[in-house]
Design a protein around this motif. Structure first.
Motif, PDB file in Angstrom:
ATOM      1  N   CYS A  62       0.837  -1.196   0.000  1.00  0.00           N
ATOM      2  CA  CYS A  62       0.000   0.000   0.000  1.00  0.00           C
ATOM      3  C   CYS A  62       0.878   1.254   0.000  1.00  0.00           C
ATOM      4  O   CYS A  62       0.615   2.213  -0.723  1.00  0.00           O
ATOM      5  CB  CYS A  62      -0.922  -0.029   1.213  1.00  0.00           C
ATOM      6  SG  CYS A  62      -1.791   1.499   1.527  1.00  0.00           S
ATOM      7  N   LEU A  63       1.953   1.240   0.785  1.00  0.00           N
ATOM      8  CA  LEU A  63       2.871   2.379   0.799  1.00  0.00           C
ATOM      9  C   LEU A  63       3.516   2.526  -0.574  1.00  0.00           C
ATOM     10  O   LEU A  63       3.629   3.623  -1.125  1.00  0.00           O
ATOM     11  CB  LEU A  63       3.966   2.184   1.845  1.00  0.00           C
ATOM     12  CG  LEU A  63       3.547   2.193   3.309  1.00  0.00           C
ATOM     13  CD1 LEU A  63       4.748   1.991   4.209  1.00  0.00           C
ATOM     14  CD2 LEU A  63       2.865   3.511   3.646  1.00  0.00           C
ATOM     15  N   LEU A  64       3.951   1.401  -1.130  1.00  0.00           N
ATOM     16  CA  LEU A  64       4.659   1.421  -2.414  1.00  0.00           C
ATOM     17  C   LEU A  64       3.738   1.845  -3.551  1.00  0.00           C
ATOM     18  O   LEU A  64       4.081   2.718  -4.348  1.00  0.00           O
ATOM     19  CB  LEU A  64       5.241   0.030  -2.695  1.00  0.00           C
ATOM     20  CG  LEU A  64       6.034  -0.117  -3.988  1.00  0.00           C
ATOM     21  CD1 LEU A  64       7.344   0.649  -3.903  1.00  0.00           C
ATOM     22  CD2 LEU A  64       6.317  -1.589  -4.289  1.00  0.00           C
ATOM     23  N   MET A  65       2.546   1.243  -3.614  1.00  0.00           N
ATOM     24  CA  MET A  65       1.645   1.508  -4.735  1.00  0.00           C
ATOM     25  C   MET A  65       0.793   2.743  -4.508  1.00  0.00           C
ATOM     26  O   MET A  65       0.721   3.625  -5.354  1.00  0.00           O
ATOM     27  CB  MET A  65       0.724   0.305  -4.957  1.00  0.00           C
ATOM     28  CG  MET A  65       1.431  -0.878  -5.570  1.00  0.00           C
ATOM     29  SD  MET A  65       0.361  -2.320  -5.611  1.00  0.00           S
ATOM     30  CE  MET A  65      -1.010  -1.713  -6.576  1.00  0.00           C
ATOM     31  N   GLY A  66       0.124   2.784  -3.355  1.00  0.00           N
ATOM     32  CA  GLY A  66      -0.827   3.853  -3.110  1.00  0.00           C
ATOM     33  C   GLY A  66      -0.156   5.196  -2.911  1.00  0.00           C
ATOM     34  O   GLY A  66      -0.650   6.214  -3.369  1.00  0.00           O
ATOM     35  N   TYR A  67       0.956   5.206  -2.202  1.00  0.00           N
ATOM     36  CA  TYR A  67       1.592   6.484  -1.893  1.00  0.00           C
ATOM     37  C   TYR A  67       2.664   6.859  -2.903  1.00  0.00           C
ATOM     38  O   TYR A  67       2.639   7.945  -3.455  1.00  0.00           O
ATOM     39  CB  TYR A  67       2.138   6.472  -0.461  1.00  0.00           C
ATOM     40  CG  TYR A  67       1.003   6.555   0.526  1.00  0.00           C
ATOM     41  CD1 TYR A  67       0.508   7.784   0.939  1.00  0.00           C
ATOM     42  CD2 TYR A  67       0.360   5.408   0.969  1.00  0.00           C
ATOM     43  CE1 TYR A  67      -0.571   7.873   1.786  1.00  0.00           C
ATOM     44  CE2 TYR A  67      -0.731   5.481   1.824  1.00  0.00           C
ATOM     45  CZ  TYR A  67      -1.185   6.717   2.228  1.00  0.00           C
ATOM     46  OH  TYR A  67      -2.273   6.805   3.063  1.00  0.00           O
ATOM     47  N   ALA A 105      -8.345  -2.916  -4.311  1.00  0.00           N
ATOM     48  CA  ALA A 105      -9.731  -2.931  -3.848  1.00  0.00           C
ATOM     49  C   ALA A 105      -9.894  -2.125  -2.558  1.00  0.00           C
ATOM     50  O   ALA A 105     -10.928  -1.510  -2.325  1.00  0.00           O
ATOM     51  CB  ALA A 105     -10.188  -4.368  -3.625  1.00  0.00           C
ATOM     52  N   GLY A 106      -8.846  -2.100  -1.744  1.00  0.00           N
ATOM     53  CA  GLY A 106      -8.916  -1.383  -0.470  1.00  0.00           C
ATOM     54  C   GLY A 106      -8.792   0.115  -0.620  1.00  0.00           C
ATOM     55  O   GLY A 106      -9.029   0.856   0.329  1.00  0.00           O
ATOM     56  N   GLY A 107      -8.405   0.577  -1.809  1.00  0.00           N
ATOM     57  CA  GLY A 107      -8.353   2.019  -2.014  1.00  0.00           C
ATOM     58  C   GLY A 107      -6.959   2.575  -2.153  1.00  0.00           C
ATOM     59  O   GLY A 107      -6.736   3.762  -1.953  1.00  0.00           O
ATOM     60  N   MET A 108      -5.986   1.748  -2.497  1.00  0.00           N
ATOM     61  CA  MET A 108      -4.631   2.190  -2.839  1.00  0.00           C
ATOM     62  C   MET A 108      -3.950   3.022  -1.753  1.00  0.00           C
ATOM     63  O   MET A 108      -3.025   2.558  -1.114  1.00  0.00           O
ATOM     64  CB  MET A 108      -4.629   3.006  -4.145  1.00  0.00           C
ATOM     65  CG  MET A 108      -4.852   2.169  -5.364  1.00  0.00           C
ATOM     66  SD  MET A 108      -3.416   1.147  -5.722  1.00  0.00           S
ATOM     67  CE  MET A 108      -3.749   0.702  -7.400  1.00  0.00           C
ATOM     68  N   ASP A 109      -4.426   4.257  -1.542  1.00  0.00           N
ATOM     69  CA  ASP A 109      -3.713   5.120  -0.603  1.00  0.00           C
ATOM     70  C   ASP A 109      -4.508   5.340   0.673  1.00  0.00           C
ATOM     71  O   ASP A 109      -4.370   6.361   1.328  1.00  0.00           O
ATOM     72  CB  ASP A 109      -3.343   6.451  -1.261  1.00  0.00           C
ATOM     73  CG  ASP A 109      -4.559   7.231  -1.684  1.00  0.00           C
ATOM     74  OD1 ASP A 109      -5.644   6.630  -1.726  1.00  0.00           O
ATOM     75  OD2 ASP A 109      -4.427   8.426  -1.964  1.00  0.00           O
ATOM     76  N   SER A 110      -5.355   4.391   1.039  1.00  0.00           N
ATOM     77  CA  SER A 110      -6.013   4.521   2.336  1.00  0.00           C
ATOM     78  C   SER A 110      -5.635   3.289   3.155  1.00  0.00           C
ATOM     79  O   SER A 110      -6.139   2.192   2.930  1.00  0.00           O
ATOM     80  CB  SER A 110      -7.527   4.666   2.166  1.00  0.00           C
ATOM     81  OG  SER A 110      -8.185   3.446   2.286  1.00  0.00           O
TER      82      SER A 110
END
Ligand SMILES: Nc1ncnc2c1ncn2[C@@H]1O[C@H](COP(=O)(O)OP(=O)(O)OP(=O)(O)O)[C@@H](O)[C@H]1O
Ligand SMILES: [Mg+2]
Lengths: 413, 257
Positions: free
Chosen positions: A49-54, A323-328
């Motif tokens: 999530c840190l790598l992709m979303g942020y 599905a969880g929202g990438m940066d949340s």
């Protein structure tokens, strides 16, 4: 700093205790196993999530980092190192196969180079022996063996994952978009192939009989029935720490730099942000999270199989993040706990992998920003707040004897 | 020291395939001044900016900044030396708030790395609140206070321009490169921008400006460089440039033809 920031963390801890109580009171203790495993998988997902979303960098190779952690830990704590410890330097040069004997592709390495390779291995193991890193155990046939203590193995496994992440990340993170996806995919396949082809890692059978990891006092990571509740809490707390660390990073100068790189890498550069350094940093951090999950889960399960190295696992992690929202982070955690639990309970049956692939496709098509978004929640809150306020006002006025005609009727007049 | 040279281009060249986009460009910028670069579309102004800021490598020639050779440095390193820039098409971090954009601009003025941030060491909190305070002050200076918590993608075009300019100033640079900051602004906004640029100059920041709005350029520039087809056509004070027959022919005269 801001107390409200820690509110979700407090809710997490509250939920941790509440779920435990409910499960224990209803006597459904068998759920603990899947929840505990989901905790560990969620650690992988948070890193991603840190790598992709942020930072906006994709990786289809994180099952690889998970496997490096898990397989290294399993190998170090189950392999018999006594022959290396007890071999003299003479033997290291003469009979290298004794050291590398368990590596099948060792035969491909010319003998002289093999002998040279034996030196660092002997040195490393010897040094470990001096520092008391080895503990006696028994193998599957009841023979005495000398393996790394789990705590020593933990450091070696995690450092290996960090080292490999640096080596891979440095060239690969220069790529963008689908080139990066393909390169990391290739990395995952390589790890999977190495595991499959190496006797040291049990080839297609994987590694079993991984011992318990004694932490402090009576706390120990293992899959025994008696320790089920304790292990639920241990995994929950490890996840909690990972969550807090991630939240801190996201809300810091580093998190801002990552999002800036995601937003516009060139503009970030023109502000003095060294994009390569931050991309590498978050890549290594996410690899470390994956390896941590692997290390602990392998002690909990007591074994590791090749399915964990599969590319499909990497796809699964990515689809959960999407599905969880990438940066949340909290959305991703909720999604991960839910999906992993349901999957581990076997509700998807033989459609397991298809289901996760489907989630990815559906998310990308219909909810490209994920299911759990703060914006969605804010809209709901705003709407309900407006509604309740209107109702309260109406009731107050009605009490005073003022009756509101329906607005529609007003308009009709 | 007012005529000390802060930035110097020495024989810069850039080709794009067969196109010679920047040809043997020599010029220097004096500290504390506003220097403008003008020229018709496709003259190579943006390309020149990219060469100066390190965004693209030059084929030949050198760039000296504060007495240091920077032509082989990466953009982030050049920025860290004190050169900030904006883009012809704004490049804000669209999903971040205005305040976050500005705080990202203070990257080189802050230090917290991965480990310090992860552990939330006390000094990182102090640094963070200090960064926030300075960013707020900057937004007030730019009269952007009311947009502070707005997400960048929701801003009006003119506001985006200003925010990008403020973000560049957040670096506390020695020189600020502005690429057509008035493009797409109405007369009032342009006038406000002129004043803003002068106020930034008064802070001690040297300004290199690419702009098509002639009245603005003539108004605020201390010196003007005219580019045409990648080469320097003329250089001098605004009134000299206005009278220069070459310039009138290729550039100012275009409208009259
Ligand atoms: N990356 C590139 N690849 C190929 N050609 C380019 C590239 N960048 C610019 N050019 C060409 O170089 C020339 C100079 O472009 P540049 O953008 O520097 O002009 P400019 O003076 O900024 O023009 P404008 O006033 O329209 O912004 C143009 O002919 C342009 O098409
Ligand atoms: Mg341009």
């Amino acid at each position: 700093m801001n107390i409200r920031q820690y509110l979700p963390a407090a809710v997490f801890l509250g939920a941790l205790v509440a779920v435990q109580l409910v499960i224990s009171l209803t006597g459904a203790a068998f759920y603990f196993t899947q929840i505990t495993m989901s905790f560990y998988y969620t650690i992988v997902v948070i890193g991603l999530c840190l790598l992709m979303g942020y930072a906006g960098q994709i990786s289809l190779g994180h099952a690889g980092f998970f496997s490096i952690g898990a397989y290294m830990q399993a190998m170090l704590t189950t392999h018999d190192f006594s022959s290396i410890i007890h071999s003299s330097w003479d033997e290291v040069f003469k009979n290298v196969s004794q050291i590398f004997g368990t590596v099948e592709w060792y035969e491909l390495i010319p003998e002289k180079i093999g002998a040279i390779l034996g030196i660092p291995v002997k040195l490393f193991v010897g040094l470990g022996d001096i520092f008391g890193m080895f503990v006696p155990g028994t193998d599957g046939f009841g023979n005495g063996i000398l393996s790394y203590a789990p705590s020593a193995a933990l450091f070696i496994s995690l450092l290996t994952a960090i080292g490999i992440a640096c080596l891979i990340g440095l060239p690969v993170l220069r790529l963008k978009g689908h080139y990066l996806a393909m390169a990391t995919l290739g990395f995952g396949i390589i790890i999977s192939t190495i595991v499959f082809g190496t006797k040291l890692f049990g080839e297609a059978d994987g590694i079993s009989r991984v011992p318990a990891f004694h932490l402090v006092g009576p706390l120990s990571i293992n899959g025994g029935m008696a320790d089920r509740t304790v292990n639920y809490y241990i995994a929950g707390i490890i996840l909690f720490i990972v969550l807090i660390v991630s939240m801190h990073i996201v809300a810091s100068r580093v998190g801002r730099a990552l999002r800036a790189i995601h937003g516009n890498e060139q503009a970030a550069g023109s502000l003095g942000i060294n994009a390569m350094r931050y991309k590498l940093g978050v890549f290594v951090l996410s690899a470390l999270f994956a390896a941590i999950a692997g290390v602990f889960l392998v002690h909990y399960n007591g074994s590791i199989g090749t399915s964990e190295t599969s590319v499909l696992k990497s796809v699964r992690y990515v689809s959960i993040v999407a599905a969880g929202g990438m940066d949340s982070i909290w959305g991703v955690v909720a999604m991960s706990m839910g999906l992993n639990f349901v999957s581990l309970r076997g509700y998807f049956g033989s459609f397991d992998e298809i289901f996760f692939a489907l989630i990815l496709v559906v998310t990308m098509l219909f909810l490209p920003r994920g299911l759990f978004r703060k914006e969605y929640l804010e809209v709901v809150i705003k709407k309900t707040r407006r509604l309740t306020r209107r109702m309260v006002l109406k009731r107050k006025l009605e009490k005073k004897g003022i009756v509101f005609a329906n607005k529609k009727k007003d308009d009709e007049k | 020291m007012s005529d000390a040279v802060i930035l110097e281009a020495q024989g810069l060249n850039k080709h794009f395939g067969g196109l010679h986009a920047v040809r043997d460009v020599w010029f220097s910028v004096q500290k504390g001044k506003i220097k403008s670069i003008i020229g018709p579309n496709g003259a190579g102004k943006t390309t020149l900016f990219n060469l100066l800021s390190g965004a693209i490598p030059a084929d030949s020639g050198r760039v000296m900044f504060k007495g240091e050779l920077i032509s082989s440095k990466k953009p982030y390193a050049i920025a860290a030396l004190g050169m900030a820039r904006t883009y012809q098409t704004t490049r804000l971090f669209e999903h971040m708030t205005v305040l976050e954009n500005i705080m990202a601009g203070r990257h080189i003025k802050t230090k917290a790395g991965f480990i310090a941030s992860a552990l939330r060491l006390p000094w990182t909190l102090r640094e963070e609140s200090d960064c926030k305070k300075k960013s707020r002050e900057l937004l007030t200076f730019f009269s952007l206070g009311e947009f502070i918590d707005e997400t960048a993608q929701n801003l009006a075009f003119g506001i985006k321009r200003k925010v990008e300019c403020a973000r560049a100033c957040a670096l506390e640079p020695d020189i600020l490169l502005l690429d057509e900051p008035a493009a797409g602004l109405n007369i009032y906004e342009t006038k406000e921008l002129s004043q803003l640029i002068c106020r930034i100059r008064d802070l001690g920041i040297t300004i290199l400006l690419v702009e098509h709005d002639m009245s603005m350029v003539m108004d605020i520039s201390d010196e003007i460089l005219v580019l045409n087809e990648g080469a320097v056509l003329a250089e001098g004070l605004p009134r000299e440039i206005q009278k220069n027959p070459d310039v009138i022919r290729v550039y100012l005269g275009e409208d009259e033809c």
